[in-house]
Every structure is written in structure tokens, then in C-alpha cells.
Design a protein around this motif. Structure first.
Motif, PDB file in Angstrom:
ATOM      1  N   SER A  21       0.835  -1.207   0.000  1.00 14.52           N
ATOM      2  CA  SER A  21       0.000   0.000   0.000  1.00 14.52           C
ATOM      3  C   SER A  21       0.862   1.246   0.000  1.00 14.52           C
ATOM      4  N   TYR A  22       1.942   1.206   0.806  1.00 12.78           N
ATOM      5  CA  TYR A  22       2.828   2.366   0.891  1.00 12.78           C
ATOM      6  C   TYR A  22       3.403   2.682  -0.482  1.00 12.78           C
ATOM      7  N   VAL A  95      -4.067  -1.716   7.319  1.00 12.75           N
ATOM      8  CA  VAL A  95      -4.062  -0.540   6.441  1.00 12.75           C
ATOM      9  C   VAL A  95      -5.422   0.149   6.465  1.00 12.75           C
ATOM     10  N   MET A  98      -5.618   2.346   9.325  1.00  4.96           N
ATOM     11  CA  MET A  98      -4.841   3.570   9.136  1.00  4.96           C
ATOM     12  C   MET A  98      -5.586   4.548   8.238  1.00  4.96           C
ATOM     13  N   VAL A  99      -6.232   4.022   7.192  1.00  9.29           N
ATOM     14  CA  VAL A  99      -7.026   4.900   6.309  1.00  9.29           C
ATOM     15  C   VAL A  99      -8.130   5.562   7.119  1.00  9.29           C
ATOM     16  N   SER A 102      -6.807   8.294   9.183  1.00  3.93           N
ATOM     17  CA  SER A 102      -6.382   9.457   8.400  1.00  3.93           C
ATOM     18  C   SER A 102      -7.561  10.242   7.848  1.00  3.93           C
ATOM     19  N   CYS A 103      -8.710   9.588   7.720  1.00  2.00           N
ATOM     20  CA  CYS A 103      -9.897  10.271   7.186  1.00  2.00           C
ATOM     21  C   CYS A 103     -10.379  11.373   8.127  1.00  2.00           C
ATOM     22  N   LEU A 227      -5.224  12.345   2.040  1.00  2.00           N
ATOM     23  CA  LEU A 227      -5.467  11.060   2.699  1.00  2.00           C
ATOM     24  C   LEU A 227      -4.281  10.121   2.503  1.00  2.00           C
ATOM     25  N   ARG A 230      -1.299  11.208   4.614  1.00  3.45           N
ATOM     26  CA  ARG A 230      -1.486  10.857   6.026  1.00  3.45           C
ATOM     27  C   ARG A 230      -1.374   9.362   6.254  1.00  3.45           C
ATOM     28  N   THR A 231      -1.968   8.563   5.330  1.00  2.00           N
ATOM     29  CA  THR A 231      -1.922   7.117   5.501  1.00  2.00           C
ATOM     30  C   THR A 231      -0.492   6.608   5.405  1.00  2.00           C
ATOM     31  N   ARG A 232       0.292   7.191   4.468  1.00  2.00           N
ATOM     32  CA  ARG A 232       1.694   6.785   4.355  1.00  2.00           C
ATOM     33  C   ARG A 232       2.438   7.080   5.657  1.00  2.00           C
ATOM     34  N   GLU A 234       1.117   7.178   8.625  1.00  2.00           N
ATOM     35  CA  GLU A 234       0.648   6.191   9.602  1.00  2.00           C
ATOM     36  C   GLU A 234       1.385   4.871   9.415  1.00  2.00           C
TER      37      GLU A 234
END
Lengths: 252, 239, 59
Positions: A21-22, A95, A98-99, A102-103, A227, A230-232, A234
Motif C-alpha cells: 500500500s505504501y 491498512v 490507518m485509512v 487518516s480520514c 489522505l 497521512r496514511t503513508r 501512519e
């Protein structure tokens, strides 16, 4: 088990890998950034310079190009947060947690933006900064829901527990949003027989809604950019002990 | 023959379900009966909040009569919220909650029993006390039945929704303020329809629609909230 | 083009204050939404580098 796997597409399971995902987010990020920047620039110039003024509200109508996209985004962001939280709860997918986390800040800023522009628009249109209009009130409650989610997430020390608890809260909120919306609409008609509507217009000419469409898509692209960033972050934070993160840092 | 065999265990399970529910209910009622001060505190709070409004805003009877439905409902809502933190707290601290989660009994029934017990100790007394507040705030006579009925149908929903917040924050030291933050936005529909029912009763409009909506929310709450509470408890205890 | 001159564009028929205030708030919030993750990333990376250096020294 093997049969079950076919039920979902392959990328869904790949998303469960933080590393995959990253990397995929890193690849997508520049494209979305370019799209967001260009769409927002084109949309803003179009909205401010070329769109015709409204025959009733004059030029204050140009606020719609910020107000409506931010309101739409605030709502869909909550939905995404709840769905991502549910995926995290059901499939134990890190993941997705984490999403979901980040939302919340992005959605909260969008709700604030929608409220602020709504209030500013209210001044020339209704003559006061705040009116207990049904839409504004539901947006305020949506902001409260976001703030509750953020507060709960930051109050818990363990990240995994915080993610699960927030997911439950977000899902409860999702069930409640239609009820809240309906009750506020109903309450509003009781208190204010002459309802003001900001956006419902019998027919909006194409010169008016085209820039709006551009802005909405631009807002979505921007949301994706923020998003993913931020997720990256996290992922980096939570996978800080993983070897691939160490290799990544060493390369820099 | 076969019929008999399948029928009996089903009956038994039904009996244990009801038995479990009643046992949890009885235990919680007995526990709070032994600590009577906790029982009275929300009621005193309810009275005090309602007293603050005439002092803070205006003692005019006409004005008070107009705001009375809202004041009584907001006071009831805050009083329920205040008592919410204690629902799972002592069970969590002495380890009972963990045992309950480990036990084979369905969590749904246990949770429902605890929430109903909480309602019988806060929502029900608040409902019974409400006419007193109505009189103090000059609520017209006609509004009393509306007030009682709407509180009777609305306060269980408040307990159910509040218990979700309590379950989510039970593992935290500073849970009290956080519960209000999480739960108050979710209380808004109940508040709107509750005060709506009282106002309708005051002006002599039919009540049934409001009460039906409050009842619908209660039905939804009974079905959905225990699931969320159970999930939240498992998360809080394991984390 | 719906405006004749630049000052017209700024004034927006007297609604300039409201329109420009909305757009300014939007820009500020957008910038915050980009800058805060970037800052956070920098902080995370420097934290990780420090931790790795510590571990190297320790071993």
C-alpha cells in the motif's frame, strides 16, 4: 479457504500489506497531486472570473464553488471512514485502520470549511452570520461526530485498540446520520416555515454547474492526496520496526 | 419422538435466556440499591439544572412555559449522561466484566439486562419526577401527559446509546468528559422528537406520530445498540 | 468574463469581502491539510533515523 479468496479481487488482499500500500500510494500520489492542483486552479478561475453572477444573489453566489464541494466531501469522507473502519474490524486489516484514522482530520477540516463558507454566505443572503438552517445544523452535528472520533482515537494509548474503538463509533455514527438528518430537517420545518435553500435552484445553467463539477472533482482529488499522505505517515509510524521501513530510511 | 427431542432443548434455551436476563437485571438493581446515594444523585442533578434556568434566564411564567419542554428534556438528557460512566465501570474494575465476556452466555442478553437496569434506576425515576419540574416551570396542564409519555419512550433510547459511549471509554481513566463528546451528537434525534411531542401536547395537536417515532428509535436501539455495546466492551477489555 | 475591470473583480458588487473571505479560508485549510502531513513525515523520518543510529551505536 482457497474458494473464499476468489470472492474478493486480488488487489483487496494486496492492500492488506502495508508495504504494498505504501508503495502504490507513493506511485499514485504525484498523479493525484497534479490533477488536484490543475482542477482546483481551473475551477477557481472559472468560478471567480467566468461564471455568470446569480440574478438574485449577485456575486456572493460564487461561494457555492467552495461550499458545496466541501459539504459533499465532508459527508463522503465520513462514509469512507466508517467503511474502512468496518473492513479493519472484519478482516483485521491494518491498512484499513490507518485509512480510517487518516480520514478523520481531513473530514473535520472539510466540515469546518463547509460551515465557515455557509456562515459567510449567510451574511449577504440572510442578513446574519448564523441561521439554524437544516443543512448547516446537520453539518455542525457531523463536525461534532468527527470531533468525537478524533477525541476517542487520541485518548487511547494502544493504536490497535484505538482503531477498533473508533471503527465501532464511526459505524454507530453512520447508522445515526440518516436519523439525525431526517430529524433536523423535520425540526427545521417546524421552526422555520419559510425555509431558505442555499443550493436548490430549479434550473442551474450549464455555465454555473460546469465549474462546480470541476471543483467537486478537484476537491476529491485533493482529498485523495491528503489522505494518502497521512496514511503513508501512519504506515511508517506503525511499521517502524519492520525491516523494509529501515531499508527505506537508509536509502534516503 | 424426534419432535420431542428437538423441542425440549429449545424451550430450555429460551428459559435460560430469560433467566439470564432476569439474573443480570436483579443483580444490577440489588447492587445499586445497596449504594443508594448513587441512585439519588442524577435525580438531584436533574432538579438543580431545571432550577438554574429560571435563575439564569427569566422567572416569567409565560417565558418559562414556552421553554419548559426543552429545559426538562435537556436536563433529563444531561442527568442520564452523568450516570452513564458508572454502568460498566465497577464491573470493569473488579474483573466481573472480563468474566462475563469469557462466559458462554450470549453477551447481547447480558448487556441488554444491564442497560435496562440502568434505565430503571435513572430514566424511570426521571420520568416520574418530570411532572414536578413541569409544575415548577409552569408547563401547561395539557403538556404533562406528553412529557411523561415522551420521557418514558425516550429515556431507554438515551440509556442504550449512552451505554455504547460508556463501553467504548470504560478502559480509560478520564472517560467521563469523553462520553459526553461521543454521545451527545447521537442524542439529538431523541431530543428533537421528545420536545416536539411535549410541544404538540401543549398546543393540543395529536401526539401519536411523535410517540411512534420515539418508539421506532427505541426499537432500533434495542436491536442494534447491544451489538455495538458488546463489540465495544470486547475491544475495551482486550486492549 | 463577467467583470469589466480588476477593481470590479475585487469588489464583486459589494460582496467582495464575503467571497474573498470564503476563498481565503479555503486556501488556508487546504494549505494546512498539505503542510501538516509533510511536517509529520519529516518528524517521523528524523525519529526513525535517530532510533536506527542509537541501535547501531549500542551494538
Amino acid at each position: 479457504m482457497a474458494e473464499k479468496k476468489k470472492w474478493m479481487p486480488r488487489w483487496f488482499y494486496q492492500l492488506a500489506s502495508p508495504r504494498w500500500s505504501y508503495e502504490i500510494m507513493g506511485k499514485l500520489l504525484p498523479w493525484f497531486a497534479v490533477a488536484a492542483a490543475s482542477l482546483l486552479a481551473v475551477g477557481a478561475v472559472w468560478a471567480l472570473l467566468f461564471a455568470p453572477a446569480d440574478y438574485q444573489q449577485g456575486n456572493s453566489f460564487r461561494i457555492i464553488y467552495i461550499h458545496v464541494p466541501s459539504a459533499i466531501l465532508a459527508q463522503s469522507c465520513y462514509m469512507l471512514m466508517a467503511v474502512a473502519g468496518a473492513i479493519g474490524l472484519i478482516w483485521k486489516m491494518k491498512v484499513a485502520d490507518m485509512v480510517a484514522k487518516s480520514c478523520a482530520p481531513v473530514g473535520a477540516t472539510m466540515a469546518i470549511l463547509a460551515l465557515a463558507t455557509g456562515a459567510i454566505w449567510g451574511k449577504p443572503t440572510w442578513g446574519s452570520w448564523w441561521v439554524w438552517d437544516a443543512r448547516l445544523t446537520s453539518m455542525l452535528i457531523l463536525l461534532f461526530l468527527y470531533l468525537g472520533v478524533i477525541a476517542l482515537n487520541s485518548a487511547m494509548e494502544s493504536e490497535a485498540t484505538a482503531a477498533q474503538a473508533t471503527a465501532v463509533l464511526a459505524l454507530v455514527g453512520l447508522v445515526n446520520i440518516p436519523i439525525i438528518k431526517y430529524s433536523v430537517d423535520w425540526w427545521n420545518t417546524l421552526h422555520q416555515p419559510a425555509t431558505f435553500t442555499l443550493t436548490e435552484r430549479p434550473a442551474m445553467p450549464a455555465e454555473m454547474w460546469m465549474p462546480l463539477l470541476v471543483m467537486v472533482i478537484g476537491f476529491y482529488c485533493f482529498f485523495a492526496v491528503s489522505l494518502m499522505m497521512r496514511t503513508r505517515n501512519e504506515i511508517l509510524h506503525r511499521e517502524r520496526r519492520a525491516s523494509w521501513v529501515r531499508e527505506l530510511i537508509e536509502k534516503q | 419422538m424426534n419432535d420431542m427431542q428437538t423441542k425440549e432443548p429449545v424451550l430450555n434455551r429460551d428459559q435460560t435466556m430469560v433467566g439470564l436476563f432476569l439474573a443480570v437485571l436483579k443483580r444490577d438493581l440489588l447492587l445499586s440499591y445497596r449504594r443508594r446515594s448513587d441512585l439519588v444523585n442524577p435525580l438531584i442533578f436533574f432538579l438543580m439544572v431545571a432550577t438554574l434556568f429560571p435563575l439564569g434566564v427569566s422567572p416569567e411564567p409565560e417565558f418559562l412555559a414556552q421553554v419548559a419542554p426543552g429545559v426538562v428534556w435537556v436536563a433529563a438528557l444531561l442527568a442520564t449522561l452523568l450516570s452513564m460512566d458508572a454502568v460498566f465501570r465497577s464491573d470493569f474494575e473488579d474483573g466481573t466484566l472480563e468474566q462475563t465476556l469469557l462466559s458462554p452466555q450470549p453477551l447481547f442478553v447480558v448487556v441488554l439486562g444491564k442497560v435496562i437496569a440502568h434505565w430503571m434506576l435513572t430514566g424511570l425515576p426521571l420520568t416520574l419526577l418530570a411532572p414536578l419540574l413541569g409544575v415548577m416551570l409552569f408547563l401547561p396542564e395539557g403538556g404533562m401527559t406528553g412529557l411523561m409519555l415522551s420521557l418514558l419512550l425516550g429515556t431507554p433510547t438515551l440509556s442504550l446509546v449512552g451505554a455504547i459511549g460508556a463501553a467504548l471509554t470504560v478502559g480509560l481513566r478520564k472517560g467521563g468528559v469523553l462520553i459526553s463528546l461521543l454521545v451527545l451528537p447521537l442524542y439529538i434525534p431523541v431530543l428533537i422528537f421528545g420536545t416536539g411531542a411535549v410541544q404538540a401536547a401543549v398546543t393540543g395537536l395529536p401526539l401519536a406520530g411523535y410517540l411512534a417515532l420515539l418508539g421506532a428509535m427505541l426499537a432500533l436501539g434495542i436491536v442494534m445498540a447491544p451489538l455495538a455495546i458488546g463489540a465495544a466492551l470486547r475491544i475495551s477489555v482486550s486492549g | 468574463m463577467s467583470f469589466d475591470s480588476f477593481s470590479d473583480f475585487l469588489a464583486m458588487d459589494g460582496h467582495g469581502l464575503y467571497v474573498w473571505m470564503s476563498y481565503a479560508i479555503a486556501v488556508v485549510l487546504f494549505v494546512i491539510n498539505v503542510v501538516s502531513p509533510v511536517m509529520r513525515r519529516k518528524q517521523l523520518v528524523s525519529e526513525l533515523i535517530r532510533r536506527m543510529r542509537r541501535e547501531k551505536n549500542a551494538s
